[in-house]
Design a protein around this motif. Structure first.
Motif, mmCIF file in Angstrom:
data_model
loop_
_atom_site.group_PDB
_atom_site.id
_atom_site.type_symbol
_atom_site.label_atom_id
_atom_site.label_comp_id
_atom_site.label_asym_id
_atom_site.label_seq_id
_atom_site.Cartn_x
_atom_site.Cartn_y
_atom_site.Cartn_z
ATOM 1 N N UNK A 26 56.738 -31.072 58.831
ATOM 2 C CA UNK A 26 55.530 -31.604 58.201
ATOM 3 C C UNK A 26 54.489 -31.796 59.297
ATOM 4 N N UNK A 27 53.341 -31.179 59.125
ATOM 5 C CA UNK A 27 52.261 -31.360 60.093
ATOM 6 C C UNK A 27 51.052 -31.917 59.370
ATOM 7 N N UNK A 28 50.535 -32.984 59.892
ATOM 8 C CA UNK A 28 49.359 -33.610 59.279
ATOM 9 C C UNK A 28 48.220 -33.593 60.287
ATOM 10 N N UNK A 29 47.216 -32.798 59.984
ATOM 11 C CA UNK A 29 46.020 -32.773 60.829
ATOM 12 C C UNK A 29 45.064 -33.811 60.304
ATOM 13 N N UNK A 30 44.687 -34.706 61.186
ATOM 14 C CA UNK A 30 43.854 -35.816 60.741
ATOM 15 C C UNK A 30 42.504 -35.772 61.431
ATOM 16 N N UNK A 34 41.544 -43.748 61.342
ATOM 17 C CA UNK A 34 41.197 -45.064 60.790
ATOM 18 C C UNK A 34 42.255 -45.591 59.834
ATOM 19 N N UNK A 35 42.959 -44.654 59.219
ATOM 20 C CA UNK A 35 43.944 -45.083 58.245
ATOM 21 C C UNK A 35 45.351 -44.967 58.841
ATOM 22 N N UNK A 38 51.124 -42.200 57.004
ATOM 23 C CA UNK A 38 52.157 -42.359 55.976
ATOM 24 C C UNK A 38 53.374 -41.496 56.249
ATOM 25 N N UNK A 41 56.995 -43.178 56.145
ATOM 26 C CA UNK A 41 57.460 -43.451 54.782
ATOM 27 C C UNK A 41 57.776 -42.146 54.041
ATOM 28 N N UNK A 42 56.930 -41.140 54.279
ATOM 29 C CA UNK A 42 57.153 -39.827 53.668
ATOM 30 C C UNK A 42 58.495 -39.247 54.130
ATOM 31 N N UNK A 45 61.346 -40.665 52.174
ATOM 32 C CA UNK A 45 61.445 -40.113 50.814
ATOM 33 C C UNK A 45 61.896 -38.659 50.820
ATOM 34 N N UNK A 46 61.462 -37.901 51.819
ATOM 35 C CA UNK A 46 61.904 -36.501 51.907
ATOM 36 C C UNK A 46 63.415 -36.438 52.085
ATOM 37 N N UNK A 73 53.270 -34.657 63.755
ATOM 38 C CA UNK A 73 54.250 -33.656 63.345
ATOM 39 C C UNK A 73 55.611 -34.308 63.183
#
Lengths: 88, 88
Positions: A26-30, A34-35, A38, A41-42, A45-46, A73
């Motif tokens: 899982x890759x999260x480009x932000x 500021x937030x 997640x 937690x993700x 659940x995965x 990542x």
């Protein structure tokens, strides 16, 4: 190179091991931090979803998490139990 | 090259777009095709989990699925809505 190409190119060596393996990335480009993230937690659940499909203990699962200024990542590597093939 | 390295190397160009993006990759190396694939069902459940965290419609999600003799790969690409930053 696309991600699918990456998996294809890395396949030959691992296939020779004749092990079953499940890999999740899982890759999260932000654009902003500021937030809160997640991903932790993700991840939980995965793993819950995956454990519905594969019967593995926590020791078969390795998790890496990396974070820098604009990308997070999460990598889950799961070694699956070998299939028992019935012989006549 | 590890998968994490792959994400790092591909980061610069996509970061310049200043878009938020979530990418999920599932690779299943199979030593035998005797059993049916569970990836299509897993994909459905993964999307359900993700939609708890990100508020995106189906049109923001693209899915690729590839299968060959000993590997299945599922790729989900999700374009996230831009964050609204309050200005004073």
């Amino acid at each position: 190179m696309s991600l699918l190409d990456y998996f294809k190119s890395s396949k030959v060596s691992s296939a020779s091991l004749a092990k079953e393996r499940l890999q999740i990335l899982v890759a999260h480009e932000r654009s902003s931090l500021n937030q809160p993230s997640y991903l932790p937690q993700l991840q939980k659940e995965l793993l819950e979803v995956i454990q519905k499909y594969v019967n593995v203990g926590q020791d078969a699962i390795s998790v890496s998490f990396e974070q820098d200024e604009n990308q997070e990542t999460l990598e889950l590597n799961i070694t699956l139990p070998e299939l028992i093939t019935k012989k006549p």
